[in-house]
Design a protein around this motif. Structure first.
Motif, PDB file in Angstrom:
ATOM      1  N   GLY A  88       4.349  -4.215   5.558  1.00  0.00           N
ATOM      2  CA  GLY A  88       5.227  -4.959   4.669  1.00  0.00           C
ATOM      3  C   GLY A  88       5.165  -4.482   3.233  1.00  0.00           C
ATOM      4  O   GLY A  88       6.073  -4.765   2.453  1.00  0.00           O
ATOM      5  N   PHE A  89       4.112  -3.761   2.874  1.00  0.00           N
ATOM      6  CA  PHE A  89       3.942  -3.299   1.497  1.00  0.00           C
ATOM      7  C   PHE A  89       4.460  -1.878   1.295  1.00  0.00           C
ATOM      8  O   PHE A  89       4.366  -1.340   0.199  1.00  0.00           O
ATOM      9  CB  PHE A  89       2.463  -3.346   1.106  1.00  0.00           C
ATOM     10  N   THR A  90       4.992  -1.258   2.327  1.00  0.00           N
ATOM     11  CA  THR A  90       5.385   0.143   2.227  1.00  0.00           C
ATOM     12  C   THR A  90       6.838   0.280   1.797  1.00  0.00           C
ATOM     13  O   THR A  90       7.661  -0.605   2.006  1.00  0.00           O
ATOM     14  CB  THR A  90       5.205   0.847   3.585  1.00  0.00           C
ATOM     15  N   TRP A  91       7.158   1.450   1.195  1.00  0.00           N
ATOM     16  CA  TRP A  91       8.530   1.741   0.803  1.00  0.00           C
ATOM     17  C   TRP A  91       9.435   1.894   2.017  1.00  0.00           C
ATOM     18  O   TRP A  91      10.630   1.647   1.941  1.00  0.00           O
ATOM     19  CB  TRP A  91       8.579   3.024  -0.023  1.00  0.00           C
ATOM     20  N   GLU A  92       8.851   2.336   3.131  1.00  0.00           N
ATOM     21  CA  GLU A  92       9.655   2.579   4.325  1.00  0.00           C
ATOM     22  C   GLU A  92      10.234   1.297   4.912  1.00  0.00           C
ATOM     23  O   GLU A  92      11.293   1.321   5.534  1.00  0.00           O
ATOM     24  CB  GLU A  92       8.833   3.313   5.393  1.00  0.00           C
ATOM     25  N   HIS A  93       9.536   0.197   4.742  1.00  0.00           N
ATOM     26  CA  HIS A  93      10.017  -1.073   5.288  1.00  0.00           C
ATOM     27  C   HIS A  93      11.004  -1.704   4.308  1.00  0.00           C
ATOM     28  O   HIS A  93      10.960  -1.466   3.099  1.00  0.00           O
ATOM     29  CB  HIS A  93       8.845  -2.026   5.541  1.00  0.00           C
ATOM     30  N   GLU A  94      11.905  -2.525   4.827  1.00  0.00           N
ATOM     31  CA  GLU A  94      12.953  -3.116   3.993  1.00  0.00           C
ATOM     32  C   GLU A  94      12.555  -4.414   3.324  1.00  0.00           C
ATOM     33  O   GLU A  94      13.320  -4.961   2.520  1.00  0.00           O
ATOM     34  CB  GLU A  94      14.202  -3.361   4.840  1.00  0.00           C
ATOM     35  N   ALA A  95      11.360  -4.921   3.603  1.00  0.00           N
ATOM     36  CA  ALA A  95      10.979  -6.230   3.058  1.00  0.00           C
ATOM     37  C   ALA A  95      10.993  -6.237   1.536  1.00  0.00           C
ATOM     38  O   ALA A  95      11.405  -7.226   0.918  1.00  0.00           O
ATOM     39  CB  ALA A  95       9.597  -6.624   3.574  1.00  0.00           C
ATOM     40  N   HIS A  96      10.566  -5.122   0.936  1.00  0.00           N
ATOM     41  CA  HIS A  96      10.489  -5.111  -0.529  1.00  0.00           C
ATOM     42  C   HIS A  96      11.878  -5.166  -1.159  1.00  0.00           C
ATOM     43  O   HIS A  96      12.042  -5.633  -2.300  1.00  0.00           O
ATOM     44  CB  HIS A  96       9.747  -3.864  -1.003  1.00  0.00           C
ATOM     45  N   LEU A  97      12.919  -4.717  -0.453  1.00  0.00           N
ATOM     46  CA  LEU A  97      14.270  -4.770  -1.001  1.00  0.00           C
ATOM     47  C   LEU A  97      14.721  -6.208  -1.212  1.00  0.00           C
ATOM     48  O   LEU A  97      15.394  -6.531  -2.200  1.00  0.00           O
ATOM     49  CB  LEU A  97      15.240  -4.043  -0.071  1.00  0.00           C
ATOM     50  N   TYR A  98      14.349  -7.082  -0.284  1.00  0.00           N
ATOM     51  CA  TYR A  98      14.725  -8.490  -0.414  1.00  0.00           C
ATOM     52  C   TYR A  98      13.929  -9.164  -1.531  1.00  0.00           C
ATOM     53  O   TYR A  98      14.460 -10.018  -2.259  1.00  0.00           O
ATOM     54  CB  TYR A  98      14.505  -9.216   0.916  1.00  0.00           C
ATOM     55  N   PHE A  99      12.666  -8.793  -1.660  1.00  0.00           N
ATOM     56  CA  PHE A  99      11.864  -9.359  -2.741  1.00  0.00           C
ATOM     57  C   PHE A  99      12.436  -8.937  -4.096  1.00  0.00           C
ATOM     58  O   PHE A  99      12.514  -9.736  -5.036  1.00  0.00           O
ATOM     59  CB  PHE A  99      10.415  -8.905  -2.611  1.00  0.00           C
ATOM     60  N   LYS A 100      12.879  -7.678  -4.182  1.00  0.00           N
ATOM     61  CA  LYS A 100      13.443  -7.198  -5.441  1.00  0.00           C
ATOM     62  C   LYS A 100      14.792  -7.849  -5.723  1.00  0.00           C
ATOM     63  O   LYS A 100      15.149  -8.048  -6.888  1.00  0.00           O
ATOM     64  CB  LYS A 100      13.578  -5.675  -5.401  1.00  0.00           C
TER      65      LYS A 100
END
Length: 439
Positions: free
Chosen positions: A381-393
């Motif tokens: 979940g903390f990696t750039w490859e996963h999309e989770a960070h896009l939603y947090f941003k």
């Protein structure tokens, strides 16, 4: 109020979701963010030409579909699920309503059909980080937030029977690619200071310069691109943005020719506040769609990920955390739908302006859902490859642009006189006494 959706509204949701599932997956989103425009022109053509999204809430007389704010909010809820980068927000939610409300008959007849068809995109340029103030979401927008004198911002002056603009506006959504800029500028000097809106017709942009080192972390839209309009004194620079799916630009105006939107006696503050309430409702629905998608992905993952010989989703602590997220998302959805109905109903809703409250609740729900999603996905979940960070941003970026949450709620409380004593009629904003709240 009838909370049930019509067959037409359900069809809008279904059709748009099917299109975005096919053409706007995580990889397509990343590719669009890295492009010069910041969005996929082919997808935008499909949204505009096939589905008519830019003109969804515009009158049929100007080439629109003639639907209400509710339909536009439902469409943006689906685009929020996919984090689809497009100029829909800047064109259909921020710029077009202002032209409809303030424009002359000739301006509306010329520009609105182009905006409704998607042939022309537009952006609202507000000086500094004052978009939320200009839209009346976090404070009274009748001040001199547009600049003037030595306070910066954008100034307008008469010249040769027309208007010329000077100054700078930062954090302009889709400002680097929009064909039409609606610029808030200060005019009248110190004697009769006021804010007016002006139209700047940007020329076709095609030459793109990448700054040295740009492209690192391009998934977040880190590429900085600039375009200088030849001979017009207009400089547009795409800036690095926390949320790459919302491209932002810095607009520099150097003796730029402009056209007054409407007339000098127009109620610009009222039109901006009305647009802000609609925009808040639409943004709230968009955030709800994003939060709902994060929750879905997280539930799918915890059902598959095993630890100690069993799926982690079977652990009571995980169930409780996801149940809290579910409740927050459903509450935010109810608030967003009501805000969209109230914004469209206008006087029939008792003049309520609840968009800011709905937006605050939706942004908080999205931030919570994205945070829990990152945590429950574990290391990936903390990696750039996963999309989770896009939603947090997306949650953090929208709060920076249109919030923060506590100011949205605080101003809504002031408008409702929630903390007035009642005896002296004082308002928290107007200098009256505030009631003491014991904690």
């Amino acid at each position: 109020m009838d909370a049930r959706f019509t067959a037409e509204q359900e069809e809008i949701r279904r059709t748009l979701r099917e299109l975005l599932v096919k053409r706007c997956g995580p990889e397509e989103v990343r590719a669009a963010v890295r492009s010069p425009a910041g969005y996929d022109p082919a997808l935008w053509d499909a949204l505009a030409q096939q589905l008519g999204l830019p003109g969804l809430a515009l009158p049929e007389a100007y080439g629109g579909v003639g639907c209400s704010v509710t339909e536009l909010a439902l469409a943006c809820e689906e685009s929020g699920r996919a984090l689809a980068p497009s100029p829909l927000l800047s064109t259909a939610v921020l710029a077009a309503p202002l032209i409809l409300a303030l424009g002359t008959g000739a301006q509306r007849a010329e520009l609105l059909p182009l905006l409704a068809s998607g042939e022309l995109t537009a952006a609202l340029a507000v000086p500094g980080a004052r978009l939320a103030t200009a839209l009346g979401l976090v404070g009274d927008n009748r001040g001199d937030w547009s600049g003037g004198g030595r306070s910066g911002g954008v100034q307008a002056r008469r010249a040769d029977g027309g208007w010329r603009l000077y100054g700078q506006a930062a954090q302009v959504l889709d400002g680097h690619s929009a064909g039409l800029l609606v610029v808030a500028a200060h005019t009248g000097g110190f004697v009769r200071t006021r804010t007016l809106l002006f139209l700047v017709r940007a020329r076709e942009w095609d030459a793109v310069r990448l700054e040295p080192g740009a492209g690192v972390g391009a998934e977040a839209g880190a590429a900085v691109r600039a375009r200088v309009e030849s001979g017009g004194g207009l400089v547009r620079v795409r800036q690095t943005a926390l949320d790459g799916t919302r491209p932002q630009a810095r607009i520099e105006l150097r003796d730029v020719e402009a056209e007054l939107l409407g007339d000098e006696d127009a109620d610009v503050s009222g039109a901006l506040a009305g647009t802000g309430d609609v925009a808040a409702a639409v943004l709230a629905a968009e955030a709800v769609g994003a939060a709902d998608r994060v929750l879905e992905r997280t539930v799918e993952y915890v059902r598959q990920r095993e630890q100690f010989g069993r799926a982690i989703g079977s652990f009571q602590a995980v169930k409780h955390r996801l149940a809290d997220v579910y409740v927050a998302v459903q509450a935010a959805r109810s608030a967003a739908y009501y805000a969209a109905w109230a914004a469209g109903a206008g006087a029939d809703a008792g003049g309520e302006r609840v968009g800011g409250l709905a937006l605050a609740q939706a942004l908080e729900a999205l931030r919570t859902a994205a945070s829990e999603g990152i945590q429950l996905h574990g290391g990936i979940g903390f990696t750039w490859e996963h999309e989770a960070h896009l939603y947090f941003k997306r949650a953090a970026g929208d709060e920076l642009l249109f919030g923060p949450v506590h100011r949205l709620r605080g101003y809504a409380a002031d408008l409702a006189h929630l903390f007035d004593r009642g005896a002296d009629g004082g308002s928290g904003r107007g200098g009256g006494n505030r009631a003491e709240v014991a904690v």
